[in-house]
Scaffold this motif. Structure first.
Motif, PDB file in Angstrom:
ATOM      1  N   SER A 187       0.812  -1.221   0.000  1.00  0.00           N
ATOM      2  CA  SER A 187       0.000   0.000   0.000  1.00  0.00           C
ATOM      3  C   SER A 187       0.844   1.268   0.000  1.00  0.00           C
ATOM      4  O   SER A 187       0.451   2.294  -0.533  1.00  0.00           O
ATOM      5  N   TRP A 188       2.002   1.207   0.657  1.00  0.00           N
ATOM      6  CA  TRP A 188       2.786   2.430   0.878  1.00  0.00           C
ATOM      7  C   TRP A 188       3.971   2.602  -0.056  1.00  0.00           C
ATOM      8  O   TRP A 188       4.590   3.671  -0.082  1.00  0.00           O
ATOM      9  N   GLN A 189       4.317   1.569  -0.808  1.00  0.00           N
ATOM     10  CA  GLN A 189       5.590   1.660  -1.537  1.00  0.00           C
ATOM     11  C   GLN A 189       5.570   2.706  -2.652  1.00  0.00           C
ATOM     12  O   GLN A 189       6.593   3.295  -2.980  1.00  0.00           O
ATOM     13  N   GLY A 190       4.393   2.942  -3.212  1.00  0.00           N
ATOM     14  CA  GLY A 190       4.303   3.985  -4.229  1.00  0.00           C
ATOM     15  C   GLY A 190       4.602   5.359  -3.636  1.00  0.00           C
ATOM     16  O   GLY A 190       5.410   6.133  -4.166  1.00  0.00           O
ATOM     17  N   PHE A 191       3.962   5.659  -2.519  1.00  0.00           N
ATOM     18  CA  PHE A 191       4.208   6.962  -1.868  1.00  0.00           C
ATOM     19  C   PHE A 191       5.634   7.059  -1.341  1.00  0.00           C
ATOM     20  O   PHE A 191       6.244   8.122  -1.337  1.00  0.00           O
ATOM     21  N   ARG A 192       6.144   5.903  -0.895  1.00  0.00           N
ATOM     22  CA  ARG A 192       7.500   5.927  -0.359  1.00  0.00           C
ATOM     23  C   ARG A 192       8.488   6.289  -1.477  1.00  0.00           C
ATOM     24  O   ARG A 192       9.366   7.149  -1.303  1.00  0.00           O
ATOM     25  N   GLU A 193       8.313   5.655  -2.626  1.00  0.00           N
ATOM     26  CA  GLU A 193       9.225   5.968  -3.730  1.00  0.00           C
ATOM     27  C   GLU A 193       9.048   7.428  -4.164  1.00  0.00           C
ATOM     28  O   GLU A 193      10.020   8.162  -4.352  1.00  0.00           O
ATOM     29  N   LEU A 194       7.797   7.838  -4.310  1.00  0.00           N
ATOM     30  CA  LEU A 194       7.508   9.214  -4.718  1.00  0.00           C
ATOM     31  C   LEU A 194       8.193  10.207  -3.775  1.00  0.00           C
ATOM     32  O   LEU A 194       8.876  11.140  -4.216  1.00  0.00           O
ATOM     33  N   MET A 195       8.043  10.018  -2.487  1.00  0.00           N
ATOM     34  CA  MET A 195       8.582  10.991  -1.534  1.00  0.00           C
ATOM     35  C   MET A 195      10.091  10.879  -1.360  1.00  0.00           C
ATOM     36  O   MET A 195      10.772  11.884  -1.182  1.00  0.00           O
ATOM     37  N   GLU A 196      10.613   9.665  -1.409  1.00  0.00           N
ATOM     38  CA  GLU A 196      12.080   9.563  -1.318  1.00  0.00           C
ATOM     39  C   GLU A 196      12.730  10.253  -2.520  1.00  0.00           C
ATOM     40  O   GLU A 196      13.754  10.927  -2.383  1.00  0.00           O
ATOM     41  N   ARG A 197      12.111  10.109  -3.673  1.00  0.00           N
ATOM     42  CA  ARG A 197      12.675  10.782  -4.851  1.00  0.00           C
ATOM     43  C   ARG A 197      12.440  12.292  -4.793  1.00  0.00           C
ATOM     44  O   ARG A 197      13.296  13.078  -5.178  1.00  0.00           O
ATOM     45  N   GLN A 198      11.274  12.663  -4.315  1.00  0.00           N
ATOM     46  CA  GLN A 198      11.010  14.111  -4.174  1.00  0.00           C
ATOM     47  C   GLN A 198      12.013  14.740  -3.210  1.00  0.00           C
ATOM     48  O   GLN A 198      12.540  15.817  -3.479  1.00  0.00           O
ATOM     49  N   LEU A 199      12.278  14.058  -2.104  1.00  0.00           N
ATOM     50  CA  LEU A 199      13.166  14.633  -1.079  1.00  0.00           C
ATOM     51  C   LEU A 199      14.610  14.757  -1.566  1.00  0.00           C
ATOM     52  O   LEU A 199      15.399  15.499  -0.990  1.00  0.00           O
ATOM     53  N   THR A 200      14.963  14.052  -2.604  1.00  0.00           N
ATOM     54  CA  THR A 200      16.331  14.168  -3.138  1.00  0.00           C
ATOM     55  C   THR A 200      16.343  14.958  -4.451  1.00  0.00           C
ATOM     56  O   THR A 200      17.291  14.888  -5.216  1.00  0.00           O
ATOM     57  N   THR A 201      15.269  15.696  -4.702  1.00  0.00           N
ATOM     58  CA  THR A 201      15.207  16.618  -5.848  1.00  0.00           C
ATOM     59  C   THR A 201      15.470  18.017  -5.328  1.00  0.00           C
ATOM     60  O   THR A 201      14.706  18.526  -4.507  1.00  0.00           O
ATOM     61  N   PHE A 202      16.557  18.613  -5.795  1.00  0.00           N
ATOM     62  CA  PHE A 202      17.012  19.833  -5.126  1.00  0.00           C
ATOM     63  C   PHE A 202      16.660  21.131  -5.840  1.00  0.00           C
ATOM     64  O   PHE A 202      16.632  22.188  -5.219  1.00  0.00           O
ATOM     65  N   ASP A 203      16.437  21.093  -7.142  1.00  0.00           N
ATOM     66  CA  ASP A 203      16.003  22.335  -7.783  1.00  0.00           C
ATOM     67  C   ASP A 203      14.704  22.764  -7.099  1.00  0.00           C
ATOM     68  O   ASP A 203      13.741  21.988  -7.029  1.00  0.00           O
ATOM     69  N   TRP A 204      14.693  23.988  -6.598  1.00  0.00           N
ATOM     70  CA  TRP A 204      13.561  24.363  -5.731  1.00  0.00           C
ATOM     71  C   TRP A 204      12.236  24.307  -6.479  1.00  0.00           C
ATOM     72  O   TRP A 204      11.219  23.886  -5.919  1.00  0.00           O
ATOM     73  N   ALA A 205      12.237  24.706  -7.756  1.00  0.00           N
ATOM     74  CA  ALA A 205      10.980  24.773  -8.509  1.00  0.00           C
ATOM     75  C   ALA A 205      10.502  23.365  -8.852  1.00  0.00           C
ATOM     76  O   ALA A 205       9.300  23.082  -8.807  1.00  0.00           O
ATOM     77  N   GLU A 206      11.433  22.476  -9.198  1.00  0.00           N
ATOM     78  CA  GLU A 206      11.020  21.092  -9.461  1.00  0.00           C
ATOM     79  C   GLU A 206      10.513  20.444  -8.169  1.00  0.00           C
ATOM     80  O   GLU A 206       9.520  19.708  -8.176  1.00  0.00           O
ATOM     81  N   ALA A 207      11.199  20.728  -7.067  1.00  0.00           N
ATOM     82  CA  ALA A 207      10.751  20.182  -5.776  1.00  0.00           C
ATOM     83  C   ALA A 207       9.334  20.658  -5.467  1.00  0.00           C
ATOM     84  O   ALA A 207       8.494  19.894  -4.976  1.00  0.00           O
ATOM     85  N   PHE A 208       9.068  21.913  -5.792  1.00  0.00           N
ATOM     86  CA  PHE A 208       7.713  22.462  -5.575  1.00  0.00           C
ATOM     87  C   PHE A 208       6.685  21.728  -6.445  1.00  0.00           C
ATOM     88  O   PHE A 208       5.622  21.321  -5.970  1.00  0.00           O
ATOM     89  N   VAL A 209       7.010  21.549  -7.717  1.00  0.00           N
ATOM     90  CA  VAL A 209       6.068  20.876  -8.620  1.00  0.00           C
ATOM     91  C   VAL A 209       5.836  19.439  -8.143  1.00  0.00           C
ATOM     92  O   VAL A 209       4.694  18.972  -8.052  1.00  0.00           O
ATOM     93  N   ALA A 210       6.935  18.748  -7.841  1.00  0.00           N
ATOM     94  CA  ALA A 210       6.801  17.350  -7.429  1.00  0.00           C
ATOM     95  C   ALA A 210       5.973  17.234  -6.154  1.00  0.00           C
ATOM     96  O   ALA A 210       5.158  16.322  -6.003  1.00  0.00           O
ATOM     97  N   LEU A 211       6.147  18.193  -5.245  1.00  0.00           N
ATOM     98  CA  LEU A 211       5.427  18.121  -3.972  1.00  0.00           C
ATOM     99  C   LEU A 211       3.995  18.645  -4.100  1.00  0.00           C
ATOM    100  O   LEU A 211       3.040  17.943  -3.811  1.00  0.00           O
ATOM    101  N   ASN A 212       3.890  19.911  -4.512  1.00  0.00           N
ATOM    102  CA  ASN A 212       2.586  20.570  -4.404  1.00  0.00           C
ATOM    103  C   ASN A 212       1.650  20.331  -5.584  1.00  0.00           C
ATOM    104  O   ASN A 212       0.460  20.564  -5.468  1.00  0.00           O
ATOM    105  N   VAL A 213       2.215  19.915  -6.716  1.00  0.00           N
ATOM    106  CA  VAL A 213       1.364  19.683  -7.882  1.00  0.00           C
ATOM    107  C   VAL A 213       1.085  18.189  -8.069  1.00  0.00           C
ATOM    108  O   VAL A 213       0.073  17.814  -8.625  1.00  0.00           O
ATOM    109  N   VAL A 214       2.016  17.347  -7.581  1.00  0.00           N
ATOM    110  CA  VAL A 214       1.810  15.905  -7.773  1.00  0.00           C
ATOM    111  C   VAL A 214       1.645  15.159  -6.436  1.00  0.00           C
ATOM    112  O   VAL A 214       0.587  14.588  -6.163  1.00  0.00           O
TER     113      VAL A 214
END
Lengths: 84, 97, 328, 498
Positions: free
Chosen positions: C194-221
């Motif tokens: 149940s959680w592995q999709g969100f886990r992958e999504l967030m682990e990858r988001q947390l290691t995305t450093f461009d601030w604008a991409e991090a914003f899109v990955a977090l707040n838009v997806v």
């Protein structure tokens, strides 16, 4: 001829001051330039007494006619100026 | 005003002066009966220092001194600083070394 | 020496506006002094790691704007009003918990449902914590203080619900000591499908450093995906399983989600003021969307009494992205 | 109880450590950002934040704190502090807000870095509150001075100073960028939470609050103490980290970072607290000297905290103990002499009665710093005002960015070093030690004198320097807070003697 800024520690003053001098200036000229920023501003004058200049950390003053160029002082090095 | 304290290994809160500060200072004396408690009023702030490296403040005691209900977290509103380490509970707060 | 200078009506950078500045504008705008020189954010460590980090991931982001400082939070929240708002909301939540506890609500929950809560609800503190961390990242990397503030409140909101999940975890454990509440959450977060999709999504988001991409990955997806399943779809399942308390809690949490979406819309609109940003933003949505959809589907597969949950959630996320003008 | 106490569920809320699968632990917590290199991975879950609070308690307590602070502001607007307080008190407000408001907000970014990069989940949660706290301090300390900007243009600096090249701003930026913004999470916590917040902010935010109350400014007194109640909480974040370092064989590293940040904080506070406490606070309200406040809050209280942890006094303790009686006197002379470079109007603080106070608190003051004031007073009394502002720049420390001062004929000296062909000057041996410990961190920065000599400032004269520093554009230059009225008593003395 070149302008050399020095850090002046005028005896009795509380702060080091930036004093630009000329490489051809004598130590008497240097003392006068430093005095212009300290005597009567932050340090009381001592009329009749001579100002001497020495490099910080040395015991003997420069001869009064030594030029800045001959002294080997580098830009912003610190000199001490005092009434003899 | 002396900067050094007469108590040894002092711990305790530093509080904004007022009703609550007074109640807490009084509570410190009640809750630490075997220790010397010094309260020093610096005008805008009050230093409460308990010697021996431990100061306990109980919610019930503060409520009694204050004459009204008191949440332990309310202490933070006036506690500008403290000496020693802190241990924050719902019914008791402890300063220690 | 001193030249007479006329007093100002407000901070000089706000004087160009005709109207009286609001409290929000007075205390929130133009606070990032380290944006004054794009080449050198700091007075020290000019060639150091942190200067490189801010140069690369903030100042040289592919998303550009001539006036980041012009961004405004549509809610115009300041610290003072955030606490007033959330203190009131928390009082409401306390009331819900208190009242349902008095009425012995948890005792009436069927075993299949408590098993679902263990699988799909109590491990969510980990997911909320990653959103909290990711929001804190945006807070310190955004190019304008008005953006940072929105991200800061979003981080705090995440901690708010993380705390309530922890509270419920212990409360449920008291009434249902044999289910595994408070014991199995880490294992489920780390291993349950149940959680592995969100886990992958967030682990990858947390290691995305461009601030604008991090914003899109977090707040838009990622956050819309999480909110749609964790709040809305699990809320629906809760109602269908007689868990009124859970349903009401998710509705309370939804208020914070709506606020997050309002500033997300505003920031995307701000970014799209520069047409050149559209392509990059869209390509990021395309890049992250599959992870978001996979996360929703993995999670929603376990939703009881809610077969349409995945489809609904994916549709809602897409509809939000359409509203943003960024279709994935 | 129908509602559970915090202690029943709190441990679950901070139990959020997980093992990443799709990225590595190192990618999730890069060492340059997270710090704590060499500490065993399993140590982070043992981190126990001492000062616990829940979100629910936080928004409740903080709402109440703000309700108190803002209501005092509203009630006291009628008191019209701006027009009724001593002008020197208004100068304190200007200096304080200009130096403090935006960097407090900057500290919110520092706390946000903790909330993202710290490897200890309990700290990450508490740092969210720290982040909110610092937003509060930035915002409330912009809101209050904004009321004054309509009356006095110098309050514009409350918002503008950190964007300017004013020398005080350069010093503040250099300090805060070094301590708060550019180090890894663990080191930053030692500098910011431990040295700065557990130690020095007490001085300004509690010590000065007493002076504020004595001066009748209850708004400011309540405001800064209320701010410090937040600091008292989140400052605690650093202490368990220090313990972890010490227990894992990194005591020396921790000690060095404390030694660096302690000195840097101290020197900053000589300007921020030292000068106002001993020279600006109206004499009738001035009960405690800067040195006494230092003894209360730093020498006694902070050192006790250090020793409890098993750390030592900094290696330069003797230098420090002498310095607290002298450095800020030199800085007062410097700021007052170069008053056109300030964004506030400094008080001289050297009327005959004030000199008696200074001599009592700092025996020997009259024979040292007092001698310099004698020359300046002589100029004022005899109408030679032009001679009271020096025509050149002071030498400035390449670390602290402050003028290099000392006790006249005793401790004034240059401390310099040549590194990779450039000569750097320092205001003390300690500043030089900090530079030499990590020259790459500091070597590229240019202080005001470097900029002046390097041709960055045009025209290369005092007028050009003032313009470069924002004087005359952001706000007017500083001038004597009291319009030199204090000179009257000396003029009278002269007349009586003559």
């Amino acid at each position: 001829m070149a302008t050399i800024p020095l850090a002046a520690n005028f005896d009795g003053d509380f702060v080091l001051k930036l004093v630009p001098v000329d490489s051809e200036n004598t130590m008497d000229d240097v003392a006068a330039a430093a005095a212009a920023n300290s005597v009567g501003i932050h340090v009381a004058d001592q009329p009749g007494r001579t100002l001497r200049v020495k490099k910080q950390g040395t015991d003997t003053p420069y001869a009064r006619d030594t030029t800045v160029a001959d002294s080997g002082l580098e830009p912003t090095e610190c000199i001490e100026i005092y009434f003899e | 005003m002396s900067a050094t304290s007469s108590v040894s290994r002092p711990v305790g809160p530093i509080l904004q002066s007022g009703d609550v500060a007074e109640a807490v200072a009084d509570a410190a004396k009640v809750d630490n009966p075997d220790s010397n408690v010094e309260v020093r009023d610096h005008g805008a702030y009050v230093r409460v220092e308990v010697d021996g490296g431990e100061c306990v403040l109980r919610r019930a005691t503060i409520e009694e001194e204050l004459g009204r209900p008191f949440k332990m977290s309310e202490l933070e509103i006036i506690m500008s600083s403290f000496t020693g380490r802190i241990d924050t509970g719902n019914d008791e707060i402890r300063f220690y070394r | 020496m001193s030249t007479p200078m006329k007093p100002l009506k407000t901070w000089s950078h706000l004087t160009a506006r005709r109207r009286k500045p609001s409290e929000y504008e007075i205390v929130s705008t133009n606070l990032h002094w380290h944006t004054r020189d794009a080449e050198q954010p700091w007075e020290v460590g000019h060639n150091g790691f942190m200067a490189d980090f801010y140069r690369k991931y903030r100042n040289q982001s592919p998303i550009t704007h001539s006036d980041w400082g012009g961004f405004r939070d549509p809610d115009e929240l300041v610290y003072r009003t955030y606490n007033i708002l959330q203190d009131g909301q928390e009082t409401y939540v306390d009331g819900l918990l208190d009242q349902h506890n008095e009425e012995g609500h948890d005792r009436g929950l069927p075993p299949e449902w408590t098993a679902s809560l263990l699988q799909l609800y109590t491990p969510s503190r980990y997911l909320l914590h990653t959103i909290q961390m990711a929001s804190a990242y945006l807070m310190h990397m955004s190019p304008a203080s008005t953006i940072s503030n929105c991200a800061a409140f979003q981080a705090a909101d995440s901690l708010r619900w993380l705390s309530r999940v922890a509270y419920r975890t212990v409360e449920l454990a008291k009434t249902h000591p044999d289910v595994g509440f408070g014991e199995r959450e880490r294992e489920l977060w780390e291993d349950h499908p149940s959680w592995q999709g969100f886990r992958e999504l967030m682990e990858r988001q947390l290691t995305t450093f461009d601030w604008a991409e991090a914003f899109v990955a977090l707040n838009v997806v990622a956050k819309p995906a999480a909110d749609e399943v964790l709040l809305r779809q699990l809320g629906i399942s809760a109602r269908r399983n007689g868990d009124t308390l859970h349903a009401l809690l998710t509705e309370a949490a939804w208020r914070d989600t709506e606020r997050s979406r309002r500033w997300t819309v505003a920031l995307v609109n701000h970014m799209l003021e520069e047409e050149s940003n559209r392509e990059q933003l869209t390509s990021w949505v395309r890049k992250w969307q599959p992870l978001g959809v996979a996360a929703i589907e993995a999670y929603a597969a376990g939703l009881p009494e809610n077969d349409e949950g995945a489809q609904q959630a994916v549709g809602a996320v897409k509809s939000f992205q359409r509203q943003l003008g960024l279709e994935g | 109880m129908a509602l559970m106490e915090r202690s029943e569920w709190y441990d679950v809320a901070r139990d959020t450590e997980w093992t990443p699968r799709y990225v590595t632990w190192e990618e999730l917590f890069p060492p340059e950002l997270s710090g704590g290199e060499g500490l065993p991975d399993d140590v982070w879950r043992t981190y126990d934040e001492p000062y616990k609070i829940s979100y629910r308690e936080y928004v409740d307590v903080q709402r109440q704190k703000d309700a108190g602070a803002y209501s005092v502001q509203a009630a006291l607007e009628r008191a019209d502090i701006y027009n009724n307080a001593d002008p020197a008190w208004i100068s304190i407000l200007k200096e304080h807000y200009g130096a403090v408001a935006l960097v407090e907000y900057g500290a919110a970014l520092q706390e946000a870095r903790f909330a993202r990069w710290c490897k200890a989940p309990g700290l990450r949660n508490m740092a969210v509150f720290g982040m909110l706290d610092e937003m509060r301090h930035g915002q409330i300390q912009l809101y209050f001075p904004h009321e004054y900007v309509k009356k006095d243009r110098q309050f514009e600096w409350s918002h503008a100073s950190m964007f300017s090249n004013n020398w005080v701003s350069l010093g503040a930026r250099h300090f805060f960028d070094d301590m708060l913004m550019t180090r890894d999470m663990v080191s930053t916590s030692f500098c910011a939470n431990f040295s700065f917040e557990t130690g020095f902010t007490n001085l300004q935010f509690i010590g000065l609050s007493g002076d504020a109350a004595n001066s009748g400014d209850y708004t400011f007194s309540k405001l800064i103490q209320s701010i410090q109640t937040d600091e008292a909480r989140h400052a605690q974040l650093g202490t368990p980290l220090l313990q972890m370092m010490i227990e894992n064989g990194q005591r020396d590293k921790a000690q060095k970072e404390i030694d660096i940040s302690f000195w840097r904080s101290y020197r900053l506070f000589t300007i921020l607290s030292g000068i106002p406490m001993d020279y600006y606070v109206p004499l009738e309200a001035r009960h405690t000297s800067f040195k006494e406040f230092m003894e209360e809050w730093i020498v006694t209280q902070f050192m006790r905290e250090l020793e409890d942890l098993g750390l030592s006094k900094p290696w330069y303790w003797d230098i420090f103990m002498r310095d607290i009686s002298e450095h800020h006197h030199g800085q007062q002379l410097g700021t007052y002499s170069w008053r056109p470079t300030l964004w506030w109007n400094p008080a001289a603080g050297v009327s005959p009665e004030e000199r008696d106070w200074l001599e009592e608190k700092y025996p020997g003051w009259n024979d040292t710093f007092g001698k310099v004031w004698d020359v300046m007073i002589d100029n004022f009394v005899n109408g030679r005002t032009e001679k009271t502002v020096p025509g050149t720049l002071p030498m400035i420390c390449n670390l602290s960015q402050l003028p290099i001062v000392g006790t006249p004929s005793q401790t004034l000296r240059d401390t310099s070093v040549v590194y990779k062909g450039r000569r750097y000057h320092f205001a003390s041996e300690v500043d030089k030690w900090i530079f030499e410990d990590n020259p790459e961190r500091y070597r590229y920065q240019k202080n005001l004198v470097d900029r002046f000599l390097g041709g960055d400032i045009e025209p290369a004269d005092l007028g050009g320097v003032l313009e470069y520093m924002g004087l005359g554009s952001i706000g007017p230059s500083g001038d004597d807070a009291h319009g030199y009225s204090w000179v009257e008593s000396y003029r009278k003395q002269l007349a009586d003697a003559g």
